[in-house]
Motif scaffolding. Structure first.
Motif, PDB file in Angstrom:
ATOM      1  N   PHE A  22      -7.244   7.520   0.016  1.00  0.00           N
ATOM      2  CA  PHE A  22      -8.269   7.059   0.949  1.00  0.00           C
ATOM      3  C   PHE A  22      -7.632   6.059   1.914  1.00  0.00           C
ATOM      4  O   PHE A  22      -6.656   5.390   1.574  1.00  0.00           O
ATOM      5  CB  PHE A  22      -9.426   6.393   0.203  1.00  0.00           C
ATOM      6  CG  PHE A  22     -10.028   7.256  -0.867  1.00  0.00           C
ATOM      7  CD1 PHE A  22     -10.857   8.318  -0.528  1.00  0.00           C
ATOM      8  CD2 PHE A  22      -9.763   7.014  -2.203  1.00  0.00           C
ATOM      9  CE1 PHE A  22     -11.416   9.119  -1.507  1.00  0.00           C
ATOM     10  CE2 PHE A  22     -10.309   7.805  -3.191  1.00  0.00           C
ATOM     11  CZ  PHE A  22     -11.134   8.873  -2.846  1.00  0.00           C
ATOM     12  N   PRO A  23      -8.159   5.931   3.127  1.00  0.00           N
ATOM     13  CA  PRO A  23      -7.581   4.996   4.100  1.00  0.00           C
ATOM     14  C   PRO A  23      -7.594   3.563   3.588  1.00  0.00           C
ATOM     15  O   PRO A  23      -8.536   3.138   2.925  1.00  0.00           O
ATOM     16  CB  PRO A  23      -8.487   5.149   5.320  1.00  0.00           C
ATOM     17  CG  PRO A  23      -9.141   6.480   5.162  1.00  0.00           C
ATOM     18  CD  PRO A  23      -9.297   6.690   3.690  1.00  0.00           C
ATOM     19  N   ASN A  24      -6.540   2.820   3.877  1.00  0.00           N
ATOM     20  CA  ASN A  24      -6.420   1.417   3.496  1.00  0.00           C
ATOM     21  C   ASN A  24      -6.651   0.507   4.686  1.00  0.00           C
ATOM     22  O   ASN A  24      -6.346   0.893   5.832  1.00  0.00           O
ATOM     23  CB  ASN A  24      -5.020   1.129   2.941  1.00  0.00           C
ATOM     24  CG  ASN A  24      -4.844   1.593   1.512  1.00  0.00           C
ATOM     25  OD1 ASN A  24      -5.753   1.466   0.708  1.00  0.00           O
ATOM     26  ND2 ASN A  24      -3.675   2.134   1.205  1.00  0.00           N
ATOM     27  N   PRO A  25      -7.141  -0.697   4.462  1.00  0.00           N
ATOM     28  CA  PRO A  25      -7.134  -1.696   5.534  1.00  0.00           C
ATOM     29  C   PRO A  25      -5.686  -2.100   5.813  1.00  0.00           C
ATOM     30  O   PRO A  25      -4.790  -1.852   5.005  1.00  0.00           O
ATOM     31  CB  PRO A  25      -7.938  -2.852   4.944  1.00  0.00           C
ATOM     32  CG  PRO A  25      -7.793  -2.701   3.467  1.00  0.00           C
ATOM     33  CD  PRO A  25      -7.705  -1.226   3.216  1.00  0.00           C
ATOM     34  N   PRO A  26      -5.429  -2.721   6.942  1.00  0.00           N
ATOM     35  CA  PRO A  26      -4.046  -3.112   7.268  1.00  0.00           C
ATOM     36  C   PRO A  26      -3.523  -4.200   6.336  1.00  0.00           C
ATOM     37  O   PRO A  26      -4.281  -5.003   5.788  1.00  0.00           O
ATOM     38  CB  PRO A  26      -4.163  -3.629   8.707  1.00  0.00           C
ATOM     39  CG  PRO A  26      -5.595  -4.037   8.865  1.00  0.00           C
ATOM     40  CD  PRO A  26      -6.377  -3.080   8.017  1.00  0.00           C
TER      41      PRO A  26
ATOM     42  N   GLN B 171       0.930   7.107   1.812  1.00  0.00           N
ATOM     43  CA  GLN B 171       0.114   8.319   1.833  1.00  0.00           C
ATOM     44  C   GLN B 171      -1.009   8.192   0.795  1.00  0.00           C
ATOM     45  O   GLN B 171      -1.040   8.900  -0.219  1.00  0.00           O
ATOM     46  CB  GLN B 171       0.973   9.551   1.535  1.00  0.00           C
ATOM     47  CG  GLN B 171       2.043   9.818   2.600  1.00  0.00           C
ATOM     48  CD  GLN B 171       2.900  11.024   2.269  1.00  0.00           C
ATOM     49  OE1 GLN B 171       3.304  11.222   1.127  1.00  0.00           O
ATOM     50  NE2 GLN B 171       3.149  11.839   3.276  1.00  0.00           N
ATOM     51  N   PRO B 172      -1.958   7.299   1.045  1.00  0.00           N
ATOM     52  CA  PRO B 172      -3.002   7.038   0.058  1.00  0.00           C
ATOM     53  C   PRO B 172      -4.052   8.152   0.029  1.00  0.00           C
ATOM     54  O   PRO B 172      -4.181   8.927   0.982  1.00  0.00           O
ATOM     55  CB  PRO B 172      -3.621   5.735   0.555  1.00  0.00           C
ATOM     56  CG  PRO B 172      -3.460   5.813   2.049  1.00  0.00           C
ATOM     57  CD  PRO B 172      -2.126   6.485   2.265  1.00  0.00           C
TER      58      PRO B 172
ATOM     59  N   PRO C  14       0.815  -1.216   0.000  1.00  0.00           N
ATOM     60  CA  PRO C  14       0.000   0.000   0.000  1.00  0.00           C
ATOM     61  C   PRO C  14       0.849   1.267   0.000  1.00  0.00           C
ATOM     62  O   PRO C  14       1.977   1.282   0.508  1.00  0.00           O
ATOM     63  CB  PRO C  14      -0.811  -0.124   1.286  1.00  0.00           C
ATOM     64  CG  PRO C  14       0.025  -0.977   2.188  1.00  0.00           C
ATOM     65  CD  PRO C  14       0.749  -1.941   1.288  1.00  0.00           C
ATOM     66  N   ASN C  15       0.318   2.303  -0.573  1.00  0.00           N
ATOM     67  CA  ASN C  15       0.938   3.629  -0.544  1.00  0.00           C
ATOM     68  C   ASN C  15       0.895   4.166   0.885  1.00  0.00           C
ATOM     69  O   ASN C  15      -0.171   4.170   1.510  1.00  0.00           O
ATOM     70  CB  ASN C  15       0.158   4.551  -1.491  1.00  0.00           C
ATOM     71  CG  ASN C  15       0.816   5.913  -1.661  1.00  0.00           C
ATOM     72  OD1 ASN C  15       1.642   6.330  -0.851  1.00  0.00           O
ATOM     73  ND2 ASN C  15       0.429   6.619  -2.710  1.00  0.00           N
TER      74      ASN C  15
END
Length: 341
Positions: A165-169, A162-163, A159-160
């Motif tokens: 939108f929030p990412n799941p773990p 600094q996405p 995952p980025n």
């Protein structure tokens, strides 16, 4: 009991007598036929996929539309040529279509059939890995294996930090994920070896109206042996669920003058031989007769007896109403006599 579906090649033609004149006609009529088939009590609506042809090509918009218009019928393909597919994008497309349909997709995939153009897949940006000595068949199987692996829904992409939108773990998977779709993938196998390979990977088996001629025996006998070899390989692989197997046949019950005009002349009562991919192949016969005689003929087809699913190839250019009649005739006058209903 046997699941029964239709298989449409999705042709369109401007010739006289065709009720399907253009691409819009074939797409809209395909949806309408699936709706009509569901109302009749048929179990499945399946569509062929051919590129560079006046036939159905990109399957997922059609499958999603059928899914939105129906509620119970299985919706599938027979088959998607994996040489043309981006396997990861296909995970997203098939996941979305399956969710729209409520988990009713039954996707047939394979190497595909002879093409309209030379090496058509190269125009899509794909091809065999020549350095690895890969041929077209291995190239199609590689794409299939990538697709199957990502259908599992496991995270694999970093995952980025600094996405947008929030990412799941953890690692990210492709979305949308359709739970259970992995168990509803079928491989279209023309040989015993590829059927056994499909079993090892946990795919269901689609065996259509042609097969590599491996023994010189009648088509239905060779196809029945292929199905038995597939089931033996499935058992040896230790899978816990029961596999599904389909065969396709052209079957027409003659009950009125219109049926007699279209299919009463005969001409396909025996197998035929052809060359596919430089390999001798045997093509199965068609069936067209009055229901009582049709029942007796179908009882002798060993492969139909072995399969749990039978796909009825339909002449889609004759229009929705006539094809609904064809399907209804089989369901009403033939299937009960064979114990399928």
């Amino acid at each position: 009991m046997k699941k029964l579906g239709f298989l449409s090649f999705g042709h369109w033609s401007t010739q006289n007598g065709s009720a399907v004149k253009n691409a819009s006609d074939v797409l809209l009529q395909s949806i309408d036929l699936a709706v009509a088939a569901e109302e009749l009590g048929l179990d499945g609506a399946y569509f062929r996929v051919h590129h560079f042809a006046r036939q159905l090509a990109s399957p997922f918009p059609l499958l999603a539309a059928v899914g939105a218009r129906t509620s119970t019928i299985e919706i599938g393909t027979g088959v998607i040529d994996m040489r043309y597919e981006n396997p990861l994008y296909m995970v997203e497309d098939s996941g979305a279509a399956d969710l729209i349909a409520g988990g009713r997709l039954q996707l047939g995939i394979s190497r595909g059939s002879p093409e309209q153009v030379i090496d058509g897949w190269r125009h899509f940006g794909y091809g065999p890995d020549k350095e690895a000595g890969e041929d077209e068949a291995a190239f199609a199987r590689r794409h299939a294996e990538i697709y199957l692996a990502h259908l599992e829904g496991k995270g694999f992409a970093e995952p980025n930090p600094q996405p947008m939108f929030p990412n799941p773990p953890g690692l990210l998977r492709l979305e949308p994920h359709a739970s259970g779709l992995r168990d509803r993938i079928w491989w279209g196998a023309a040989s015993n070896a590829t059927a056994e390979w499909a079993a090892q990977l946990g795919m269901n088996l689609q065996s259509s109206t042609l097969k590599v001629d491996e023994t010189g025996e009648p088509f239905h006998v060779q196809q029945a042996k292929q199905i038995r070899a597939y089931r033996a390989a499935w058992k040896a692989a230790g899978h816990t669920r029961q596999p599904r197997v389909s065969v396709s046949r052209s079957i027409f019950g003659i009950v009125n003058d219109q049926d007699r005009m279209y299919f009463g002349q005969g001409g396909k009562e025996s197998d035929s031989i052809g060359i596919i991919h430089d390999t001798r192949a045997v093509f199965g016969r068609g069936y067209a007769d009055e229901p009582d005689r049709l029942i007796e003929q179908l009882k002798a087809d060993e492969a139909i007896a072995e399969a749990d699913t039978l796909l009825l190839t339909v002449p889609n250019t004759l229009g929705v109403d006539y094809n609904a009649h064809v399907i209804g005739t089989i369901l009403t006058h033939v299937a009960p006599g064979l114990g399928w209903r």
